[in-house]
Enzyme design. Structure first.
Site, PDB file in Angstrom:
ATOM      1  N   CYS A  41       0.802  -1.221   0.000  1.00  0.00           N
ATOM      2  CA  CYS A  41       0.000   0.000   0.000  1.00  0.00           C
ATOM      3  C   CYS A  41       0.840   1.278   0.000  1.00  0.00           C
ATOM      4  O   CYS A  41       2.065   1.229   0.077  1.00  0.00           O
ATOM      5  CB  CYS A  41      -0.933   0.037   1.187  1.00  0.00           C
TER       6      CYS A  41
ATOM      7  N   GLY B 153      -1.105   0.274  -4.899  1.00  0.00           N
ATOM      8  CA  GLY B 153      -2.277  -0.494  -4.504  1.00  0.00           C
ATOM      9  C   GLY B 153      -3.490  -0.035  -5.262  1.00  0.00           C
ATOM     10  O   GLY B 153      -3.752   1.172  -5.319  1.00  0.00           O
TER      11      GLY B 153
ATOM     12  N   ASN C 223       1.551   1.228   6.116  1.00  0.00           N
ATOM     13  CA  ASN C 223       2.181   0.502   5.011  1.00  0.00           C
ATOM     14  C   ASN C 223       3.190  -0.457   5.608  1.00  0.00           C
ATOM     15  O   ASN C 223       4.051  -0.047   6.383  1.00  0.00           O
ATOM     16  CB  ASN C 223       2.884   1.508   4.082  1.00  0.00           C
ATOM     17  N   GLY C 224       3.104  -1.731   5.231  1.00  0.00           N
ATOM     18  CA  GLY C 224       4.055  -2.720   5.754  1.00  0.00           C
ATOM     19  C   GLY C 224       3.338  -3.898   6.368  1.00  0.00           C
ATOM     20  O   GLY C 224       2.112  -4.009   6.281  1.00  0.00           O
TER      21      GLY C 224
ATOM     22  N   TYR D 273      11.858  -2.154  -8.276  1.00  0.00           N
ATOM     23  CA  TYR D 273      10.585  -2.384  -8.950  1.00  0.00           C
ATOM     24  C   TYR D 273       9.417  -1.511  -8.486  1.00  0.00           C
ATOM     25  O   TYR D 273       8.694  -0.954  -9.297  1.00  0.00           O
ATOM     26  CB  TYR D 273      10.224  -3.873  -8.816  1.00  0.00           C
TER      27      TYR D 273
END
Ligand code: SF4
Length: 473
Positions: free
Chosen positions: A12, A38, A112-113, A252
């Site tokens: 996210c 996301g 996030n994570g 990426y």
């Protein structure tokens, strides 16, 4: 590569702003810039100093929000979130920010994570009487804050954060303040920006550029930042550990126009491509990159090798949103819909195809086939990262070890399975040195766990992979 057609996905993106009369609208644009992180759900919570107002839904940012909805939200502080979810169910209850109301005030969290001790903490909290409404790690943090025995709200949050293990970049909003925290290893990128007098936070700096904000600095590992009517104060909830930023952010995930700790992502990828050309020389006529994330590395490979870069594959941008398909056949069909070879470029040519990573191998095999069907006489696949042999426990859905092609096959076996004439991966050393971080230690501040199996944190026996978490809903 295209997030929708592969099995390497970011969890996210987080955005927040404090002190701006158009907080909801600016958060909308910030989330738009983070959409690549996301596509399954998006949400914003605003505060006007008295109440917290949420709008969230499943789908893309521009599907969830309308100008009317944003105008009604009002407020001068906001946090937002874009969420990725694997097949097997997402559900509106898991779309963030999660909002918790109580008699002592509201609390909204964007995270996030992935926590490695979430199950352990959840069991502990349930034994104490907590009732969970979602399967999200984020709710664990909310319960820890509410149950903390500390007096002040700030101490409660710091105490709760100190109990979390794993990767977390959080923005927390109350009626009166915004709080920002990053895990002690700094596994995820998190940056602070400024727009006039307003303070911003975002998973990537590209979100600042889109709203005309300036980058101020990165959030430091273990840092706890409070932003309220008094301005910004930086404190700590934990001592920083060795920095372990996710290397795949450079390779990426992040947008090429983002900078992570002062290093531009496009430039880093270009250096990875140049390094690949130093590590492996191939006789070929043309170099091409798999859009979008491998184009920079392909340009670097071309510059270093002297073999011309050409647009050998194009992405069909108007297919619309496709959900990740659970079956192999449908995944392969997804690749066909999204990518097309440029016949005039590859017909009769020996092609070097640069990609950023191989996860299951399905996508690579399909692209090699597309290029050969378009007339390529040879397809040499070069990958701008080392083989991914281990699962990620920090929020990247890399699949389980059993599904990772590099965990179960030699490079030669992989080459055969994807149908390429040769297959080359970048070395770990070549990758780390060329991204260009200068942190002390041999890892230069990187997490390399999916390549080397050396995880920067403890992994608990009941640590749940992001992929398993979704399926178990
Ligand atoms: S294991 Fe790999 S994907 Fe996960 S945080 Fe570390 S470098 Fe990133």
């Amino acid at each position: 590569m295209l997030a929708e057609i592969r099995s390497l996905n970011e969890e996210c993106g987080v955005f927040g702003i404090w002190g701006h009369e158009n907080a909801a609208q600016i958060t909308y644009y910030g989330l738009h810039a983070l959409q690549h992180r996301g596509q399954e759900g998006a949400g914003i919570v605003t505060t006007d100093g008295r109440t917290l107002k949420p709008v969230k839904g499943e789908g893309l940012v521009n599907e969830v929000f309308t100008p009317e909805k944003l105008a009604k939200m009002g407020g001068t502080g906001a946090i937002g979130h874009v969420r990725y979810a694997t097949a097997g169910g997402s559900g509106i209850e898991n779309v963030q920010p999660l909002l918790f109301n109580s008699t002592t005030g509201g609390l909204a969290i964007s995270h996030n994570g992935n926590l490695v001790n979430a199950n352990h903490l959840r069991e502990h909290l349930e034994r104490q009487g907590s009732i969970f409404q979602t399967t999200s790690d984020t709710e664990v943090l909310a319960h820890l804050i509410k149950r903390s025995g500390y007096e002040s709200f700030e101490e409660k949050i710091k105490n709760a954060l100190s109990l979390l293990k794993g990767a977390f970049a959080c923005a927390i909003l109350t009626e009166e303040a915004m709080y920002i925290a990053l895990d002690p290893h700094g596994l995820r990128p998190f940056s602070i920006g400024k727009l006039g007098d307003a303070w911003l936070v975002a998973s990537e700096t590209c979100a600042f550029d889109i709203v005309g904000a300036e980058f101020v600095r990165s959030v430091e590992p273990g840092e706890f930042i409070i932003i309220d009517k008094e301005g910004m104060r930086a404190e700590r909830f934990a001592y920083p550990n060795d920095r372990s930023i996710c290397t795949m952010e450079y390779v990426y995930f992040s947008r090429p126009d983002s900078d992570i700790d002062g290093i531009n992502v496009h430039s880093a990828r270009k250096r990875l491509g140049k390094q690949l050309a130093k590590e492996i020389q191939i006789d070929a006529d043309v170099v091409t990159g798999v859009p979008d994330s491998s184009i920079s590395a392909a340009i670097g490979y071309s510059e270093e090798s002297g073999i011309p870069y050409e647009l050998g594959l194009i992405k069909n941008r108007y297919v619309g949103r496709t959900f990740i398909q659970p079956s192999q056949d449908l995944r392969e069909q997804g690749v066909k819909m999204k990518l097309s070879p440029v016949r005039q470029v590859v017909d009769g040519k020996r092609v070097i195809m640069v990609d950023d990573s191989i996860v299951r191998g399905t996508t690579s095999r399909r692209i090699v086939t597309l290029l050969k069907e378009a007339g390529a006489t040879e397809v040499h696949v070069v990958i701008s990262s080392p083989p991914i042999k281990n699962p990620c426990f920090y929020g990247i859905d890399t699949s389980t070890s059993g599904e990772l092609i590099a965990a179960n096959n030699t490079v030669e076996e992989m080459r055969e399975q994807i149908g390429a004439d040769s297959l080359t991966f970048l070395s770990v050393e070549g990758m780390v040195q060329n991204i260009g971080r200068t942190d002390p230690g041999s890892k230069c501040g990187h997490c390399l766990a999916c390549f080397t199996g050396e995880y920067p944190t403890d992994i608990y026996p009941d640590t749940v992979l992001p992929h398993q978490k979704e399926v178990s809903q």
